[in-house]
Write a protein that holds these residues in place. Structure first.
Motif, short mmCIF file in Angstrom:
data_model
loop_
_atom_site.label_atom_id
_atom_site.label_comp_id
_atom_site.label_asym_id
_atom_site.label_seq_id
_atom_site.Cartn_x
_atom_site.Cartn_y
_atom_site.Cartn_z
N ILE A 152 0.86 -1.18 0.00
CA ILE A 152 0.00 0.00 0.00
C ILE A 152 0.90 1.24 0.00
N PRO A 243 -1.32 3.87 8.14
CA PRO A 243 -1.70 4.02 6.74
C PRO A 243 -1.73 5.50 6.33
N ARG A 247 -5.90 6.30 8.11
CA ARG A 247 -7.23 5.78 7.83
C ARG A 247 -7.18 4.26 7.67
N VAL A 249 -7.66 1.18 5.45
CA VAL A 249 -7.53 1.07 4.00
C VAL A 249 -7.66 -0.39 3.57
N ARG A 251 -7.17 -2.01 -0.08
CA ARG A 251 -6.76 -1.61 -1.43
C ARG A 251 -6.48 -2.84 -2.29
N CYS A 263 -5.46 1.57 11.17
CA CYS A 263 -4.61 2.53 11.86
C CYS A 263 -4.34 1.96 13.25
N LEU A 291 -9.48 1.51 -5.45
CA LEU A 291 -9.68 1.43 -4.01
C LEU A 291 -11.15 1.10 -3.73
N GLU A 294 -11.97 2.81 1.92
CA GLU A 294 -10.92 3.62 2.54
C GLU A 294 -11.59 4.66 3.43
#
Length: 297
Positions: A152, A243, A247, A249, A251, A263, A291, A294
């Protein structure tokens, strides 16, 4: 060759919660964890996690999924103000409960195994090959060490070191947070016998474990001067993911692989909520390479 719908790589709190949520949709799920079944490295390390301000429906998820892992306790901040919507999660008990729920839903979990994954979803575990329709990496701080195609962008990691020590007396009726100036520090009662988990919320670069332990113990004594002599002490080493934008995420890396990072440090308590969103995302358009989740919940 074994075929599964989704292989979940990493069975910390997020991998375990995701394995459960995905298995609950009726998919065939294989979870693979390189640590032993009774080891919890990374962001799942350490005995306790704070729960503050969690929505009622999210708290109900924990009561349903891991009823023995949550202990309701007020949180007291540095000014002495008390909030009664807080509590503590027993991290090992929470992860074990999520894993057990995943197995109940039909997921197969493997421990002490390292997985090698190709962009096409082929997973090599030891001398066994798994053909996965999708692969979900839930590898926490180790996400930064994945092959370039699976990483990421912008993900950072940092060490997380907490202390666990026993004293003749420590107030066990609440957990304490100190956020004034640069003191961002917490003290969490592990039990009713004077055992406390404590430490600063961040670990500056350049400090070794001994220096970190001295700094944290000095802070604990500053806030609780009547502790008495320390009986037992250990440092719990972990690692946090940070991240982009701090946030959550999810992905997509390739048409067959995706990576989920939380996080860390504030994310443990959100695992069931995020996992439900992950399962919903896979019910959307899993071939989309944009994405697909997110942000904060």
């Amino acid at each position: 060759m074994t075929k599964v719908d989704i292989a979940v790589i990493g069975l910390g709190v997020y991998g375990s919660a995701s394995a459960h949520a995905l298995a609950a949709t009726g998919r065939t799920i294989l979870g693979i964890e390189r640590a032993g079944e009774h080891e919890l490295p990374g962001a799942s390390a350490g005995p306790l996690r704070m729960v503050r301000g969690l929505p009622a429906d999210a708290l109900e998820q924990w009561h349903t999924l891991a009823p023995a892992a949550f202990r309701a306790l007020p949180a007291v901040d540095g000014s002495g103000a008390s909030s009664h919507d807080g509590g503590l999660l027993d991290a090992p008990a929470a992860v074990r409960a999520l894993r057990a729920r995943a197995v109940e839903r039909g997921a197969r979990l493997m421990f002490g195994e390292t997985a090698q994954v190709t962009p096409g979803g082929r997973v090599l575990v030891g001398d066994h090959t798994v053909d996965a329709g999708q692969v979900l990496f839930c590898t926490g701080a180790w996400t930064a060490t994945l092959p370039g195609w699976a990483r990421i962008p912008g993900l950072r990691t940092e060490r997380a070191v907490m202390q666990v020590a026993s004293f003749p007396a420590f107030p066990s009726h609440a957990f304490h947070l100190f956020g004034s100036d640069d003191e961002r520090f917490c003290a969490l009662p592990v039990d009713d016998h004077g055992t406390v988990q404590f430490g600063h919320w961040s670990t500056p670069a350049g400090l070794d474990d001994a220096a970190i332990a001295r700094r944290d113990l000095a802070a604990l004594r500053r806030h609780f001067p009547a502790l008495g002599a320390m009986r037992r002490h250990t440092s719990v080493r972990g690692a946090y993911t940070l991240p982009p934008g701090d946030r959550f995420v999810l992905r997509r890396s390739t048409a067959h692989t995706a990576a989920l990072v939380a996080c860390s440090g504030v994310g443990f308590k959100f695992a069931p909520q995020v996992a439900a969103r992950v399962a919903a995302a896979y019910d959307g358009n899993p071939s989309d390479d944009q994405l697909f989740l997110e942000g904060w919940l």
